[in-house]
Design a protein around this motif. Structure first.
Motif, PDB file in Angstrom:
ATOM      1  N   ALA A  19       0.837  -1.208   0.000  1.00 24.98           N
ATOM      2  CA  ALA A  19       0.000   0.000   0.000  1.00 24.98           C
ATOM      3  C   ALA A  19       0.867   1.251   0.000  1.00 24.98           C
ATOM      4  CB  ALA A  19      -0.936   0.002   1.208  1.00 24.98           C
ATOM      5  N   LEU A  20       1.902   1.269   0.811  1.00 22.31           N
ATOM      6  CA  LEU A  20       2.782   2.434   0.876  1.00 22.31           C
ATOM      7  C   LEU A  20       3.537   2.645  -0.434  1.00 22.31           C
ATOM      8  CD1 LEU A  20       4.096   1.964   4.509  1.00 22.31           C
ATOM      9  CD2 LEU A  20       2.633   3.827   3.673  1.00 22.31           C
ATOM     10  N   LYS A  21       3.807   1.565  -1.160  1.00 21.51           N
ATOM     11  CA  LYS A  21       4.500   1.684  -2.454  1.00 21.51           C
ATOM     12  C   LYS A  21       3.589   2.260  -3.531  1.00 21.51           C
ATOM     13  CE  LYS A  21       7.942  -1.922  -1.850  1.00 21.51           C
ATOM     14  NZ  LYS A  21       8.417  -3.242  -2.250  1.00 21.51           N
ATOM     15  N   VAL A  22       2.328   1.839  -3.568  1.00 26.30           N
ATOM     16  CA  VAL A  22       1.443   2.255  -4.661  1.00 26.30           C
ATOM     17  C   VAL A  22       0.681   3.547  -4.366  1.00 26.30           C
ATOM     18  CG1 VAL A  22       1.144  -0.116  -5.454  1.00 26.30           C
ATOM     19  CG2 VAL A  22      -0.575   0.888  -3.942  1.00 26.30           C
ATOM     20  N   LEU A  23       0.600   3.943  -3.121  1.00 29.07           N
ATOM     21  CA  LEU A  23      -0.205   5.116  -2.750  1.00 29.07           C
ATOM     22  C   LEU A  23       0.159   6.375  -3.537  1.00 29.07           C
ATOM     23  CD1 LEU A  23      -2.474   6.123  -0.863  1.00 29.07           C
ATOM     24  CD2 LEU A  23      -0.677   6.726   0.761  1.00 29.07           C
ATOM     25  N   PRO A  24       1.427   6.749  -3.646  1.00 30.58           N
ATOM     26  CA  PRO A  24       1.753   7.976  -4.383  1.00 30.58           C
ATOM     27  C   PRO A  24       1.380   7.904  -5.866  1.00 30.58           C
ATOM     28  CG  PRO A  24       3.598   7.291  -3.008  1.00 30.58           C
ATOM     29  CD  PRO A  24       2.608   6.169  -2.989  1.00 30.58           C
ATOM     30  N   GLU A  25       1.523   6.740  -6.466  1.00 31.08           N
ATOM     31  CA  GLU A  25       1.200   6.578  -7.888  1.00 31.08           C
ATOM     32  C   GLU A  25      -0.308   6.619  -8.127  1.00 31.08           C
ATOM     33  OE1 GLU A  25       2.867   2.798  -8.929  1.00 31.08           O
ATOM     34  OE2 GLU A  25       4.748   3.300  -7.941  1.00 31.08           O
ATOM     35  N   LEU A  26      -1.059   6.020  -7.227  1.00 26.23           N
ATOM     36  CA  LEU A  26      -2.498   5.885  -7.411  1.00 26.23           C
ATOM     37  C   LEU A  26      -3.231   7.206  -7.219  1.00 26.23           C
ATOM     38  CD1 LEU A  26      -4.968   4.037  -7.827  1.00 26.23           C
ATOM     39  CD2 LEU A  26      -4.980   3.661  -5.359  1.00 26.23           C
ATOM     40  N   GLN A  27      -2.700   8.064  -6.368  1.00 21.19           N
ATOM     41  CA  GLN A  27      -3.385   9.310  -6.020  1.00 21.19           C
ATOM     42  C   GLN A  27      -4.789   8.981  -5.523  1.00 21.19           C
ATOM     43  OE1 GLN A  27      -2.640  12.769  -8.163  1.00 21.19           O
ATOM     44  NE2 GLN A  27      -0.488  12.266  -8.093  1.00 21.19           N
ATOM     45  N   ALA A  28      -4.847   8.136  -4.507  1.00 24.90           N
ATOM     46  CA  ALA A  28      -6.109   7.641  -3.961  1.00 24.90           C
ATOM     47  C   ALA A  28      -6.961   8.765  -3.387  1.00 24.90           C
ATOM     48  CB  ALA A  28      -5.838   6.595  -2.883  1.00 24.90           C
ATOM     49  N   ASP A  29      -8.256   8.631  -3.600  1.00 22.82           N
ATOM     50  CA  ASP A  29      -9.238   9.534  -2.992  1.00 22.82           C
ATOM     51  C   ASP A  29      -9.718   8.982  -1.664  1.00 22.82           C
ATOM     52  OD1 ASP A  29      -9.512  11.434  -5.237  1.00 22.82           O
ATOM     53  OD2 ASP A  29     -10.283   9.675  -6.290  1.00 22.82           O
ATOM     54  N   VAL A  30      -9.623   7.664  -1.490  1.00 18.09           N
ATOM     55  CA  VAL A  30     -10.081   6.984  -0.282  1.00 18.09           C
ATOM     56  C   VAL A  30      -9.192   5.775  -0.045  1.00 18.09           C
ATOM     57  CG1 VAL A  30     -12.014   5.744   0.818  1.00 18.09           C
ATOM     58  CG2 VAL A  30     -12.489   7.649  -0.720  1.00 18.09           C
ATOM     59  N   LEU A  31      -8.943   5.497   1.236  1.00 18.33           N
ATOM     60  CA  LEU A  31      -8.243   4.288   1.651  1.00 18.33           C
ATOM     61  C   LEU A  31      -9.222   3.434   2.441  1.00 18.33           C
ATOM     62  CD1 LEU A  31      -5.603   2.601   2.293  1.00 18.33           C
ATOM     63  CD2 LEU A  31      -5.490   3.966   4.393  1.00 18.33           C
ATOM     64  N   ILE A  32      -9.286   2.151   2.108  1.00 15.87           N
ATOM     65  CA  ILE A  32     -10.052   1.189   2.900  1.00 15.87           C
ATOM     66  C   ILE A  32      -9.068   0.111   3.306  1.00 15.87           C
ATOM     67  CG2 ILE A  32     -11.926  -0.489   2.944  1.00 15.87           C
ATOM     68  CD1 ILE A  32     -13.298   1.165   0.743  1.00 15.87           C
ATOM     69  N   SER A  33      -8.871  -0.044   4.613  1.00 17.92           N
ATOM     70  CA  SER A  33      -7.857  -0.989   5.071  1.00 17.92           C
ATOM     71  C   SER A  33      -8.393  -1.908   6.159  1.00 17.92           C
ATOM     72  CB  SER A  33      -6.650  -0.231   5.625  1.00 17.92           C
ATOM     73  OG  SER A  33      -5.673  -1.138   6.104  1.00 17.92           O
ATOM     74  N   ASP A  34      -8.001  -3.169   6.036  1.00 20.03           N
ATOM     75  CA  ASP A  34      -8.217  -4.131   7.105  1.00 20.03           C
ATOM     76  C   ASP A  34      -7.292  -3.731   8.254  1.00 20.03           C
ATOM     77  OD1 ASP A  34      -9.067  -6.436   8.433  1.00 20.03           O
ATOM     78  OD2 ASP A  34      -7.600  -7.719   7.442  1.00 20.03           O
ATOM     79  N   ILE A  35      -7.625  -4.165   9.450  1.00 17.78           N
ATOM     80  CA  ILE A  35      -6.770  -3.873  10.597  1.00 17.78           C
ATOM     81  C   ILE A  35      -5.803  -5.024  10.853  1.00 17.78           C
ATOM     82  CG2 ILE A  35      -6.747  -3.508  13.107  1.00 17.78           C
ATOM     83  CD1 ILE A  35      -7.636  -1.055  11.496  1.00 17.78           C
ATOM     84  N   ALA A  36      -6.324  -6.240  10.984  1.00 22.49           N
ATOM     85  CA  ALA A  36      -5.489  -7.394  11.330  1.00 22.49           C
ATOM     86  C   ALA A  36      -4.840  -7.978  10.083  1.00 22.49           C
ATOM     87  CB  ALA A  36      -6.328  -8.459  12.021  1.00 22.49           C
ATOM     88  N   MET A  37      -3.576  -7.604   9.883  1.00 16.96           N
ATOM     89  CA  MET A  37      -2.805  -8.137   8.763  1.00 16.96           C
ATOM     90  C   MET A  37      -1.449  -8.568   9.290  1.00 16.96           C
ATOM     91  SD  MET A  37      -3.645  -5.455   5.664  1.00 16.96           S
ATOM     92  CE  MET A  37      -3.169  -3.961   6.550  1.00 16.96           C
ATOM     93  N   PRO A  38      -0.859  -9.607   8.697  1.00 12.73           N
ATOM     94  CA  PRO A  38       0.478 -10.011   9.125  1.00 12.73           C
ATOM     95  C   PRO A  38       1.492  -8.923   8.777  1.00 12.73           C
ATOM     96  CG  PRO A  38      -0.221 -11.271   7.198  1.00 12.73           C
ATOM     97  CD  PRO A  38      -1.383 -10.424   7.616  1.00 12.73           C
TER      98      PRO A  38
END
Length: 137
Positions: A45-64
């Motif tokens: 997510a941190l790698k693609v965020l700048p390229e995507l120019q996201a308007d919204v983030l939806i994230s799970d909490i419990a991830m490895p």
């Protein structure tokens, strides 16, 4: 004339380590007009965020590895003038008020329990974007 899709024109980043969840959320959002990029980890997510120019983030909490709380804190710290304002939704199986408080304290605007109804998810995203647009005008 067909009515406009409620999420038309939005770029949404979905972060969830569960493949079925990513598929479900992506399908729901794309059906209502959004462009979705779905990734399996906070690191991606941190790698693609700048390229995507996201308007919204939806994230799970419990991830490895890094969880959703760590992810949103890192995003908020990147460029606070840009990413500090990104509307963010914690979508998680942890639904009680303690987890809701933790999500809001970490930097999410809202906390949604899994499983989420498709119509409810679309409404939550649309309302969050509308609220955010009014705040930043």
């Amino acid at each position: 004339m067909e009515p406009a899709l409620p999420l038309a024109g939005l770029n949404i980043l979905v972060v969830d380590d569960d493949e079925d969840s990513r598929f479900y959320i992506t399908t729901v959002l794309e059906t209502d007009g959004a462009t979705v990029m779905a990734v399996a980890s906070a690191e991606l997510a941190l790698k693609v965020l700048p390229e995507l120019q996201a308007d919204v983030l939806i994230s799970d909490i419990a991830m490895p590895g890094e969880d959703g709380y760590t992810l949103i804190r890192k995003i908020r710290a990147l460029k606070p003038d840009i990413w500090g304002k990104l509307p963010a939704i914690a979508l998680t199986a942890y639904s009680d008020s303690e987890y809701r408080s933790l999500a809001l304290e970490a930097g999410f605007q809202t906390h949604v329990a899994k499983p989420v109804d498709p119509g409810e998810l679309v409404a939550i995203v649309a309302n969050l974007v509308r609220t955010y647009a009014q705040v930043t005008e």
